[in-house]
Design a protein around this motif. Structure first.
Motif, PDB file in Angstrom:
ATOM      1  N   GLY A  22       0.811  -1.213   0.000  1.00  0.00           N
ATOM      2  CA  GLY A  22       0.000   0.000   0.000  1.00  0.00           C
ATOM      3  C   GLY A  22       0.843   1.260   0.000  1.00  0.00           C
ATOM      4  O   GLY A  22       0.569   2.212  -0.748  1.00  0.00           O
TER       5      GLY A  22
ATOM      6  N   THR B  11     -10.541   3.312   4.378  1.00  0.00           N
ATOM      7  CA  THR B  11     -10.599   1.887   4.712  1.00  0.00           C
ATOM      8  C   THR B  11      -9.232   1.226   4.576  1.00  0.00           C
ATOM      9  O   THR B  11      -8.877   0.340   5.363  1.00  0.00           O
ATOM     10  CB  THR B  11     -11.602   1.173   3.797  1.00  0.00           C
ATOM     11  OG1 THR B  11     -11.281   1.470   2.422  1.00  0.00           O
ATOM     12  CG2 THR B  11     -13.019   1.616   4.080  1.00  0.00           C
ATOM     13  N   HIS B  12      -8.447   1.646   3.593  1.00  0.00           N
ATOM     14  CA  HIS B  12      -7.110   1.080   3.410  1.00  0.00           C
ATOM     15  C   HIS B  12      -6.205   1.432   4.601  1.00  0.00           C
ATOM     16  O   HIS B  12      -5.523   0.559   5.155  1.00  0.00           O
ATOM     17  CB  HIS B  12      -6.491   1.604   2.115  1.00  0.00           C
ATOM     18  CG  HIS B  12      -7.211   1.157   0.881  1.00  0.00           C
ATOM     19  ND1 HIS B  12      -7.545   2.013  -0.143  1.00  0.00           N
ATOM     20  CD2 HIS B  12      -7.699  -0.052   0.520  1.00  0.00           C
ATOM     21  CE1 HIS B  12      -8.180   1.347  -1.092  1.00  0.00           C
ATOM     22  NE2 HIS B  12      -8.285   0.089  -0.709  1.00  0.00           N
ATOM     23  N   TRP B  13      -6.207   2.703   4.970  1.00  0.00           N
ATOM     24  CA  TRP B  13      -5.349   3.123   6.086  1.00  0.00           C
ATOM     25  C   TRP B  13      -5.790   2.489   7.404  1.00  0.00           C
ATOM     26  O   TRP B  13      -4.954   2.083   8.221  1.00  0.00           O
ATOM     27  CB  TRP B  13      -5.360   4.646   6.207  1.00  0.00           C
ATOM     28  CG  TRP B  13      -4.701   5.344   5.058  1.00  0.00           C
ATOM     29  CD1 TRP B  13      -5.303   6.092   4.086  1.00  0.00           C
ATOM     30  CD2 TRP B  13      -3.301   5.339   4.743  1.00  0.00           C
ATOM     31  NE1 TRP B  13      -4.376   6.553   3.191  1.00  0.00           N
ATOM     32  CE2 TRP B  13      -3.129   6.119   3.568  1.00  0.00           C
ATOM     33  CE3 TRP B  13      -2.178   4.772   5.334  1.00  0.00           C
ATOM     34  CZ2 TRP B  13      -1.894   6.329   2.982  1.00  0.00           C
ATOM     35  CZ3 TRP B  13      -0.932   4.976   4.754  1.00  0.00           C
ATOM     36  CH2 TRP B  13      -0.799   5.748   3.596  1.00  0.00           C
TER      37      TRP B  13
ATOM     38  N   GLY C 191      -7.331  -0.399   7.739  1.00  0.00           N
ATOM     39  CA  GLY C 191      -6.920  -1.799   7.684  1.00  0.00           C
ATOM     40  C   GLY C 191      -5.442  -1.970   7.968  1.00  0.00           C
ATOM     41  O   GLY C 191      -5.031  -2.891   8.682  1.00  0.00           O
ATOM     42  N   MET C 192      -4.628  -1.066   7.436  1.00  0.00           N
ATOM     43  CA  MET C 192      -3.186  -1.156   7.661  1.00  0.00           C
ATOM     44  C   MET C 192      -2.833  -0.934   9.125  1.00  0.00           C
ATOM     45  O   MET C 192      -1.941  -1.607   9.676  1.00  0.00           O
ATOM     46  CB  MET C 192      -2.478  -0.136   6.763  1.00  0.00           C
ATOM     47  CG  MET C 192      -2.517  -0.494   5.287  1.00  0.00           C
ATOM     48  SD  MET C 192      -2.103   0.874   4.180  1.00  0.00           S
ATOM     49  CE  MET C 192      -0.415   1.209   4.666  1.00  0.00           C
TER      50      MET C 192
ATOM     51  N   THR D  71      -6.943  -7.113   7.361  1.00  0.00           N
ATOM     52  CA  THR D  71      -6.892  -7.498   5.952  1.00  0.00           C
ATOM     53  C   THR D  71      -8.274  -7.419   5.315  1.00  0.00           C
ATOM     54  O   THR D  71      -8.414  -6.981   4.164  1.00  0.00           O
ATOM     55  CB  THR D  71      -6.337  -8.930   5.812  1.00  0.00           C
ATOM     56  OG1 THR D  71      -5.046  -8.997   6.426  1.00  0.00           O
ATOM     57  CG2 THR D  71      -6.218  -9.319   4.355  1.00  0.00           C
TER      58      THR D  71
ATOM     59  N   TYR E 251      -9.011  -3.809   4.686  1.00  0.00           N
ATOM     60  CA  TYR E 251      -8.183  -3.322   3.581  1.00  0.00           C
ATOM     61  C   TYR E 251      -8.727  -3.802   2.234  1.00  0.00           C
ATOM     62  O   TYR E 251      -8.765  -3.060   1.258  1.00  0.00           O
ATOM     63  CB  TYR E 251      -6.749  -3.802   3.772  1.00  0.00           C
ATOM     64  CG  TYR E 251      -5.787  -3.268   2.745  1.00  0.00           C
ATOM     65  CD1 TYR E 251      -5.117  -2.067   2.951  1.00  0.00           C
ATOM     66  CD2 TYR E 251      -5.538  -3.969   1.569  1.00  0.00           C
ATOM     67  CE1 TYR E 251      -4.227  -1.571   2.013  1.00  0.00           C
ATOM     68  CE2 TYR E 251      -4.649  -3.482   0.624  1.00  0.00           C
ATOM     69  CZ  TYR E 251      -3.996  -2.278   0.850  1.00  0.00           C
ATOM     70  OH  TYR E 251      -3.127  -1.800  -0.097  1.00  0.00           O
TER      71      TYR E 251
END
Length: 407
Positions: A145, A159-161, A163-164, A354, A357
């Protein structure tokens, strides 16, 4: 509710089983204590030689590529024969299947990344349990990412951040459980930390490899079996004639004083039928795992592949505990009663992170908001618009769900 065909269930089961066998065989090889080359019995600690075996297994994917190409050519000839017999002119002229040339020199770069990543992971596996290693491999989404933002100029969503961040928390818990378990043994504790660093470092390389392949190979439209098979040939050549000979003469703390003694590895394999069968099973499992993994992504989605990898961690962990407590304490892994709960919590965080993400979990379900359109203010409208955009852009939902959300 999604339904799967028998073939899809078979592919998912094949990926889960073969992937678990790969990890268990690799760890079991490390636990084997066998007489080597002019030396006493010692552990099979040859991670770079294991990478060489992996490359040998990847070459077998070219057999599948040949079968696949031949099948397409036979289907084309059969269709042309039927058209000639029935005197039917096809509406669209379709020529014979055109395949890319076999040698793709651009694959050497991701091959080198793969060799480094797999070898570092194999070295880390010498010092940590197999289940911990699989959990730590989940950190690849963090680096992939970040690299996608830096090099592909891609904008990650909330949502990506989120999840990370949750994945990082899971990594901390999983790492702490492994370190705390080795407390009281300074040597073991130091090696455990080294193993964790090596596995995470390998995921940094893997993250870069993913971005490189997406930026370079995506435009070439190469078949997956073609890519894996050629990476196996390039990797086998590099390992056989450059890497392993160089590592043989580098000083190390092994029995023979070299960093990687491949001659000793061959002697150990020849002196133990158990180790020989584990190596043979490892090579076969790697070949089939690559095939099943690509077939699952092609038949279903990459999300299903991610979920299967999570299930693989559970299966490897369960089998390791069963072997240790039920069969042989020289293999498998014990459950630490003091800090084992941290490993469970870390695994749950990794799975949840995960899933967020990959947008399997819709975080809107956890945000209190009113659905009544008459009482929506501008901020709520903006929130729903962003949420719908996230869902529509995701490949994890089918067309019916997208239509319902848009309506």
């Amino acid at each position: 509710m999604a339904t799967f065909t028998c073939i899809q269930v078979f592919l998912m089961a094949g990926m889960l089983i073969t992937g678990s066998i790969v990890t268990l065989c690799k760890k079991a090889q490390n636990d084997c204590v066998v007489n080597g080359y002019k030396s006493k019995d010692h552990s099979f600690n040859h991670p770079w030689f294991q990478t060489w075996m992996m490359c040998s297994a990847q070459i077998l994917c070219l057999i599948g590529l040949h079968i696949q190409r031949r099948r397409k050519l036979q289907e084309y000839r059969k269709e042309m024969t039927q058209n000639e017999v029935q005197n039917v002119t096809p509406k669209i002229e379709i020529g014979p299947p055109v395949h890319a040339r076999m040698c793709q020199w651009i694959l050497i770069v991701p091959t080198c990344c793969s060799l480094i990543s797999v070898s570092l992971t194999g070295t880390g596996l010498l010092y940590v349990d197999a289940s911990i290693m699989l959990m730590l491999k989940g950190s690849v989404i963090i680096f992939a990412g970040i690299f996608s933002v830096l090099f592909l100029k891609r904008k990650l969503k909330l949502t990506h951040w989120l999840g990370m961040v949750i994945v990082i928390l899971g990594l901390v818990l999983a790492g702490c459980s492994s370190v705390f378990k080795s407390q009281g043994h300074k040597t073991i504790g130091g090696k455990t930390v080294t193993g964790i660093i090596l596995v995470i470092g390998a995921q940094v390389v893997t993250g870069g490899q993913i971005i490189l392949e997406e930026a370079v190979l995506k435009k070439r439209n190469l078949q997956s079996l073609h890519v894996v098979g050629m990476k196996g040939i390039y990797g086998f050549t590099l390992m056989s004639f450059i890497v392993l000979p160089v590592l043989y003469f580098l000083p190390g703390d092994n029995v023979h004083g070299s960093y990687e003694n491949s001659v000793d590895a061959l002697y150990q394999i020849s002196n133990s039928i158990q180790l020989f069968m584990l190596c043979l099973l490892y090579i076969v499992s790697v070949a089939f795992y690559n095939y099943f993994a690509m077939a699952v992504v092609r038949s279903l989605t990459a999300v299903h592949s991610t979920l299967i990898d999570a299930c693989r961690t559970i299966l490897v962990w369960g089998v390791g505990l069963t072997i240790y407590y039920g069969f042989d304490k020289n293999f498998g892994e014990p459950f630490d009663k003091s800090y084992g709960i941290l490993q469970i919590d870390g695994f749950l965080c990794l799975v949840i992170g995960t899933a967020i993400y990959k947008q399997l979990l819709d975080i809107r379900n956890f945000v209190p908001c009113r659905r009544d359109s008459e009482n929506k203010n501008e901020q709520t409208d903006s929130f729903h618009q962003d949420s719908i955009q996230v869902t529509v852009n995701s490949d994890d939902y089918d067309d019916d769900e997208n239509t319902k959300l848009l309506k």
